[in-house]
Design an enzyme around this catalytic site. Structure first.
Site, short mmCIF file in Angstrom:
data_model
loop_
_atom_site.label_atom_id
_atom_site.label_comp_id
_atom_site.label_asym_id
_atom_site.label_seq_id
_atom_site.Cartn_x
_atom_site.Cartn_y
_atom_site.Cartn_z
N CYS A 114 -32.34 -69.30 -35.33
CA CYS A 114 -31.86 -68.11 -34.61
C CYS A 114 -31.69 -68.34 -33.11
O CYS A 114 -31.24 -67.45 -32.41
CB CYS A 114 -32.81 -66.94 -34.87
N HIS B 160 -35.30 -60.38 -28.70
CA HIS B 160 -34.97 -61.01 -29.98
C HIS B 160 -35.08 -59.94 -31.06
O HIS B 160 -34.19 -59.79 -31.87
CB HIS B 160 -35.90 -62.18 -30.25
N GLU C 281 -43.30 -60.85 -29.74
CA GLU C 281 -42.44 -60.74 -28.56
C GLU C 281 -42.97 -59.68 -27.60
O GLU C 281 -42.97 -59.89 -26.38
CB GLU C 281 -41.00 -60.41 -28.97
N LYS D 281 -29.98 -55.82 -32.41
CA LYS D 281 -30.02 -56.13 -33.84
C LYS D 281 -30.29 -54.89 -34.68
O LYS D 281 -30.04 -54.88 -35.88
CB LYS D 281 -31.09 -57.18 -34.13
N HIS E 72 -29.06 -59.06 -37.88
CA HIS E 72 -29.41 -60.33 -37.23
C HIS E 72 -28.32 -61.36 -37.51
O HIS E 72 -28.14 -61.80 -38.65
CB HIS E 72 -30.75 -60.80 -37.78
N PHE F 58 -36.93 -69.76 -36.67
CA PHE F 58 -37.79 -70.48 -37.59
C PHE F 58 -38.05 -71.90 -37.06
O PHE F 58 -37.18 -72.52 -36.46
CB PHE F 58 -37.14 -70.58 -38.98
#
Length: 414
Positions: A162, A302, A313, A336, A341, A400
């Site tokens: 991502c 994010h 976050e 998002k 996403h 990830f």
């Protein structure tokens, strides 16, 4: 080192094709998450996603080339064409040797990979299209763009889950700063709404399964969030050295002040619980920008809507920005919540949106935030867009593998 400015932008999202269409939808707080139409989802746990609708690849690239591609590549071609028209680069043939293309892609052409794999169970290998491999490999987004527009500088893909799009932009900035490129096409593209993609994320328990309310499924920082929603699309920036942009009288949209990259080195999918990797990444971006934390006016989070990610976050921002964040004096929102996403394209699309927020003096909201998680206590610009001028913004991308990227962008000042 050269200063790096943005002179063109293009975007394809579930909320619209182009900046104006996307902005009109997002500024109204609209979710474009809906039932999947790209494949039969009846036996999947998740029945919805953020699909790009009304998109015809042949409108953005030569019709004969479409057969060479998977869905993520035409998205990149479309966003690039918009960005180049916006920038009006006016390149000489010699300059094309020093114009490159970095487009981050997380997973590549999953739908074609699935299609050909199933085909092999029925037919002999000689029946496979010679375009199969070029259609699925991530670097062919950048490759097709370079071929179409004659960009002969560096061309490759950053594949870091991502964070891919943000890493691509950051590395493109470095090429220009060092004088190795005059201009760069940089961003991300992704299209993973295929049976193999949705089933894979479902197997990880990563996706929301709020099938009865798809438009309310992506709910970053809300206590009832249950996973992220897959989206698709592309975001592209045209980056130039300030020297070249000023010399040609370009319309300068904004400036990339700096960026950071780090790794949690903790787990293949979970963020570090102490948020140390995200903090280091944001600190590196601030250092690269020669800024103190109090200079940031807004953070594009994010904010994926996952139970652990949103807390990590929020914790990172709280620790780095202190009472300014915890006293809700630093706005942060997750687009998002409306687009889903976009995975490898997320950081790039959100860079485009962050620059557009600065240009319009409006902060886009985090929708579906009905009751914040007890561990998410910041100002998330809940549910409604806010008129507020931000001059310097930060955009986070965490992926990830514990990979992190942060961009710092500003309104241009001579």
């Amino acid at each position: 080192m050269e200063r790096v400015v943005v002179t063109g932008m293009g975007i394809v999202t579930p909320n619209g094709i182009g900046i104006d269409a996307t902005w009109d939808s997002l500024s109204r707080g609209e979710s474009k998450i809906g039932e999947i139409s790209l494949f039969d989802h009846t036996d999947c746990k998740t029945h919805f996603a953020g699909e790009v609708t009304g998109f015809e690849p042949s409108e953005w690239m030569p019709k004969k080339k479409v057969k060479e591609t998977s869905r993520f590549i035409p998205f990149a071609m479309a966003a690039t064409k918009m960005a180049l028209e916006d920038a009006d680069l006016n390149l000489t043939d010699k300059e094309r040797d020093r114009v490159g293309c970095f487009i981050g892609v997380g997973l590549g052409g999953l739908e074609n990979l699935q299609k050909v794999t199933l085909h092999l169970h029925r037919e002999k290998p000689k029946k496979i299209s010679p375009y199969f491999i070029p259609s699925i490999i991530p670097n062919l987004a950048a490759g097709q763009v370079a071929i179409e527009h004659g960009f002969r500088g560096p061309s490759y893909s950053h594949t870091s889950a991502c964070s891919s799009g943000s890493h691509a932009i950051g590395e493109a900035v470095e090429w220009i700063r060092r004088g190795r490129a005059h201009a760069m096409i940089a961003g991300g593209a992704e299209a993973t709404i295929a049976r193999i993609g949705i089933s894979g994320f479902n197997a990880m328990y990563a996706l929301s399964t709020r099938n009865d309310e798809p438009t309310r499924a992506s709910r970053p920082f809300d206590k009832d969030r249950d996973g992220f929603v897959v989206g698709e699309g592309s975001g592209i920036l045209v980056l130039e050295s300030l020297t070249r942009a000023k010399k040609r009288g370009a319309n300068i949209i904004g400036e990339i002040l700096g960026w950071g990259a780090s790794t949690d080195a903790f787990h293949i999918t979970k963020p570090s619980p102490d948020a140390s990797g995200a903090i280091r990444c944001m600190e590196m971006a601030l250092e690269d920008s020669s800024l103190d934390p109090d200079k940031i006016d807004y953070i594009n989070a994010h904010g994926t809507s996952t139970p652990v990610g949103d807390i990590a976050e929020s914790t990172a921002v709280s620790k780095l920005f202190g009472t300014r964040a915890t006293d809700k004096l630093l706005p942060m929102s997750s687009t998002k919540s409306m687009t889903g996403h976009l995975l490898g394209a997320a950081g790039a699309a959100e860079a485009v949106l962050s620059l557009e927020m600065m240009r319009r003096g409006i902060l886009l909201p985090t929708i579906n935030l009905d009751e914040p998680d007890e561990e998410c206590r910041l100002d998330y610009v809940a549910n409604t867009a806010r008129e507020q001028q931000a001059n310097i913004v930060m955009s986070n991308s965490f992926g990830f593998g514990g990979t992190n990227a942060t961009l710092v962008m500003a309104r241009y000042q001579d």
